[in-house]
Scaffold this motif. Structure first.
Motif, PDB file in Angstrom:
ATOM      1  N   HIS A  53       0.812  -1.225   0.000  1.00 43.47           N
ATOM      2  CA  HIS A  53       0.000   0.000   0.000  1.00 43.47           C
ATOM      3  C   HIS A  53       0.843   1.271   0.000  1.00 43.47           C
ATOM      4  O   HIS A  53       0.311   2.364   0.060  1.00 43.47           O
ATOM      5  N   PHE A  54       2.169   1.136   0.035  1.00 42.74           N
ATOM      6  CA  PHE A  54       3.029   2.316   0.156  1.00 42.74           C
ATOM      7  C   PHE A  54       4.173   2.259  -0.835  1.00 42.74           C
ATOM      8  O   PHE A  54       4.635   1.188  -1.217  1.00 42.74           O
ATOM      9  N   ASN A  55       4.642   3.434  -1.181  1.00 39.69           N
ATOM     10  CA  ASN A  55       5.810   3.582  -2.035  1.00 39.69           C
ATOM     11  C   ASN A  55       7.021   3.744  -1.094  1.00 39.69           C
ATOM     12  O   ASN A  55       7.387   4.858  -0.734  1.00 39.69           O
ATOM     13  N   PHE A  56       7.564   2.624  -0.648  1.00 40.33           N
ATOM     14  CA  PHE A  56       8.620   2.640   0.367  1.00 40.33           C
ATOM     15  C   PHE A  56       9.854   1.966  -0.220  1.00 40.33           C
ATOM     16  O   PHE A  56       9.820   0.785  -0.554  1.00 40.33           O
ATOM     17  N   ASN A  57      10.933   2.730  -0.341  1.00 43.65           N
ATOM     18  CA  ASN A  57      12.123   2.265  -1.051  1.00 43.65           C
ATOM     19  C   ASN A  57      13.201   1.790  -0.061  1.00 43.65           C
ATOM     20  O   ASN A  57      13.906   2.600   0.548  1.00 43.65           O
ATOM     21  N   PHE A  58      13.320   0.463   0.107  1.00 46.08           N
ATOM     22  CA  PHE A  58      14.276  -0.098   1.078  1.00 46.08           C
ATOM     23  C   PHE A  58      15.724   0.227   0.714  1.00 46.08           C
ATOM     24  O   PHE A  58      16.526   0.531   1.575  1.00 46.08           O
ATOM     25  N   LYS A  59      16.046   0.119  -0.593  1.00 49.73           N
ATOM     26  CA  LYS A  59      17.432   0.370  -1.019  1.00 49.73           C
ATOM     27  C   LYS A  59      17.843   1.794  -0.664  1.00 49.73           C
ATOM     28  O   LYS A  59      18.941   2.039  -0.161  1.00 49.73           O
ATOM     29  N   GLU A  60      16.950   2.748  -0.946  1.00 52.20           N
ATOM     30  CA  GLU A  60      17.238   4.157  -0.692  1.00 52.20           C
ATOM     31  C   GLU A  60      17.408   4.405   0.815  1.00 52.20           C
ATOM     32  O   GLU A  60      18.348   5.069   1.254  1.00 52.20           O
ATOM     33  N   ILE A  61      16.496   3.843   1.618  1.00 48.50           N
ATOM     34  CA  ILE A  61      16.564   4.092   3.063  1.00 48.50           C
ATOM     35  C   ILE A  61      17.821   3.454   3.646  1.00 48.50           C
ATOM     36  O   ILE A  61      18.482   4.039   4.505  1.00 48.50           O
ATOM     37  N   GLU A  62      18.165   2.293   3.145  1.00 50.74           N
ATOM     38  CA  GLU A  62      19.361   1.619   3.645  1.00 50.74           C
ATOM     39  C   GLU A  62      20.603   2.455   3.336  1.00 50.74           C
ATOM     40  O   GLU A  62      21.486   2.620   4.182  1.00 50.74           O
ATOM     41  N   LEU A  80      24.609   7.644   7.491  1.00 48.72           N
ATOM     42  CA  LEU A  80      24.598   8.273   8.817  1.00 48.72           C
ATOM     43  C   LEU A  80      25.283   7.387   9.854  1.00 48.72           C
ATOM     44  O   LEU A  80      25.839   7.868  10.844  1.00 48.72           O
ATOM     45  N   ASN A  81      25.199   6.074   9.627  1.00 49.54           N
ATOM     46  CA  ASN A  81      25.482   5.119  10.695  1.00 49.54           C
ATOM     47  C   ASN A  81      25.914   3.782  10.088  1.00 49.54           C
ATOM     48  O   ASN A  81      25.108   2.854   9.968  1.00 49.54           O
ATOM     49  N   PRO A  82      27.199   3.672   9.691  1.00 44.19           N
ATOM     50  CA  PRO A  82      27.629   2.482   8.929  1.00 44.19           C
ATOM     51  C   PRO A  82      27.447   1.153   9.662  1.00 44.19           C
ATOM     52  O   PRO A  82      27.242   0.125   9.030  1.00 44.19           O
ATOM     53  N   SER A  83      27.486   1.144  11.004  1.00 48.77           N
ATOM     54  CA  SER A  83      27.478  -0.134  11.728  1.00 48.77           C
ATOM     55  C   SER A  83      26.080  -0.585  12.153  1.00 48.77           C
ATOM     56  O   SER A  83      25.919  -1.624  12.784  1.00 48.77           O
ATOM     57  N   VAL A  84      25.043   0.182  11.814  1.00 45.29           N
ATOM     58  CA  VAL A  84      23.695  -0.171  12.289  1.00 45.29           C
ATOM     59  C   VAL A  84      23.225  -1.491  11.662  1.00 45.29           C
ATOM     60  O   VAL A  84      23.499  -1.778  10.489  1.00 45.29           O
ATOM     61  N   LYS A  85      22.556  -2.300  12.459  1.00 43.67           N
ATOM     62  CA  LYS A  85      21.922  -3.530  11.976  1.00 43.67           C
ATOM     63  C   LYS A  85      20.486  -3.197  11.579  1.00 43.67           C
ATOM     64  O   LYS A  85      19.740  -2.634  12.397  1.00 43.67           O
ATOM     65  N   ILE A  86      20.094  -3.543  10.346  1.00 42.11           N
ATOM     66  CA  ILE A  86      18.740  -3.226   9.874  1.00 42.11           C
ATOM     67  C   ILE A  86      17.963  -4.528   9.673  1.00 42.11           C
ATOM     68  O   ILE A  86      18.451  -5.445   9.001  1.00 42.11           O
ATOM     69  N   ILE A  87      16.778  -4.620  10.251  1.00 38.46           N
ATOM     70  CA  ILE A  87      15.942  -5.827  10.120  1.00 38.46           C
ATOM     71  C   ILE A  87      14.529  -5.409   9.718  1.00 38.46           C
ATOM     72  O   ILE A  87      13.969  -4.470  10.293  1.00 38.46           O
ATOM     73  N   LYS A  88      13.975  -6.123   8.734  1.00 36.50           N
ATOM     74  CA  LYS A  88      12.596  -5.858   8.286  1.00 36.50           C
ATOM     75  C   LYS A  88      11.639  -6.765   9.058  1.00 36.50           C
ATOM     76  O   LYS A  88      11.868  -7.967   9.128  1.00 36.50           O
ATOM     77  N   MET A  89      10.568  -6.187   9.589  1.00 40.26           N
ATOM     78  CA  MET A  89       9.698  -6.974  10.467  1.00 40.26           C
ATOM     79  C   MET A  89       8.214  -6.714  10.228  1.00 40.26           C
ATOM     80  O   MET A  89       7.824  -5.652   9.755  1.00 40.26           O
ATOM     81  N   SER A  90       7.416  -7.689  10.645  1.00 39.36           N
ATOM     82  CA  SER A  90       5.968  -7.494  10.693  1.00 39.36           C
ATOM     83  C   SER A  90       5.420  -8.209  11.913  1.00 39.36           C
ATOM     84  O   SER A  90       5.702  -9.393  12.119  1.00 39.36           O
ATOM     85  N   SER A  91       4.634  -7.508  12.698  1.00 46.55           N
ATOM     86  CA  SER A  91       3.991  -8.139  13.855  1.00 46.55           C
ATOM     87  C   SER A  91       2.712  -8.855  13.456  1.00 46.55           C
ATOM     88  O   SER A  91       2.078  -9.508  14.280  1.00 46.55           O
TER      89      SER A  91
END
Lengths: 222, 222
Positions: free
Chosen positions: A172-181, A187-198
């Motif tokens: 339902h959204f235009n959300f660009n994972f590559k761009e956000i990553e 900003l923060n090279p060492s951050v761990k990024i995880i995609k989730m759904s409850s």
């Protein structure tokens, strides 16, 4: 303007001193302390309920709930059967280290292994206030949009783990994972990024693995 | 704690004085000024783009964009062809009256009829800072959840108009309109509540009617 900055620095300086005291207390009690931050409605309480459900047979957990007003989140968390303390900030847009210290005194610290702090829903203020925690976890939900790291850089640059939540809503959204990553790693090279759904529970196994790795990492350093 | 409250009251007191000056300036220039507030990602910029599109042939509009960092919202708004000034608060979680005054000096005030202020995305801080505006509009998006007025009461008690946005997403959320309306009316009996979607455009006619009624109301009192 200058006056205001000075006042703010003074208050933040006092907070740092309280945060160092908290850190000492948490180390002494061998506690792993996690500060969970996001916008209002990104899904912190639902995420914590599921996280607690998956951990509570293996770890003794306590929760500090921060809200401007109300105790509805504390009531939701307490249904998981673990001890919860509610802090109402009465207007302040974040928890500070002294509020956390006072709240922690109401938890059975000697019996606990993990303390989870659910901060006030806010992408600005909580980023500036160290609480003496071991881990800063930031949630960003898909409906909020992929431009948030550019607009609220401090929150994303200080996160240890970034959880992109509500990914079941991606169609339902235009959300660009590559761009956000790309932006977040800038900003923060060492951050761990995880995609989730409850809803689908996608990402929870990866998150729990990551969290346990961090919990053990802290123990190893002792 | 007492010290901090005093400092805050002092700063808020200075802000009130600036807000009164702004109000005088806006009245002198016969401007209608609207302060738009919400959580990050509730849809303020999309909402304003559509609102401007519907009004710009009848009113001369200028926009003040408030963000912690970046100018992406200002760039989006400027594509509508109207004058926009970006304020970056550099960390502050809200606009204050003196920031608005400085930004307004960069707009062609003598040629304008409406000034729209898009505040920093935040459900806490902006509620406390009067800007000298005629209308406070608060957006709450369906994905944020229906518990927000209980948790952030000041924002909802000070709103003149509450827009419930992204209602096209209702099938995916457990969002109780009756309950939220009851809570908001308890905090704020006179608030106007409108349900909206920037996808289906539901609610925009009602919103534009309401806004024009308010704009004319201000003119009538002069």
């Amino acid at each position: 303007m200058v006056e205001r900055v000075d006042i703010k620095e003074n208050i933040l300086g006092k907070n740092e001193a309280f945060a160092i005291e908290n850190k000492r207390l948490f180390e002494e009690k061998k506690l792993f302390v996690m500060n969970v931050m996001s916008s209002p409605g990104a899904g912190k309480t639902t995420f914590l309920t599921e996280t607690i459900k998956r951990l509570k047979d293996r770890y003794k957990i306590g929760v500090i709930e921060g809200d401007v007003a109300s105790k509805i989140d504390a009531e939701r968390i307490s249904r998981t059967g673990i001890p919860v303390v509610q802090v109402n900030t009465g207007g302040a847009c974040h928890l500070d280290a002294s509020m956390v210290r006072k709240a922690a005194e109401h938890l059975p610290l000697d019996e606990l292994e993990i303390v989870i702090i659910e901060n006030v829903g806010n992408l600005v203020c909580p980023a500036e206030w160290s609480l003496g925690e071991n881990l800063k976890v930031v949630l960003l939900s898909v409906p909020e949009g992929d431009d948030k790291p550019i607009k609220y850089p401090l929150m994303f640059s200080s996160a240890d783990v970034l959880l992109i939540t509500k990914i079941d809503l991606l169609p339902h959204f235009n959300f660009n994972f590559k761009e956000i990553e790309k932006v977040v790693r800038g900003l923060n090279p060492s951050v761990k990024i995880i995609k989730m759904s409850s809803v689908t529970l996608e990402g929870y196994d990866e998150w729990i693995d990551e969290l346990e790795r961090r919990i053990k990492g802290v123990s190893c350093r002792e």
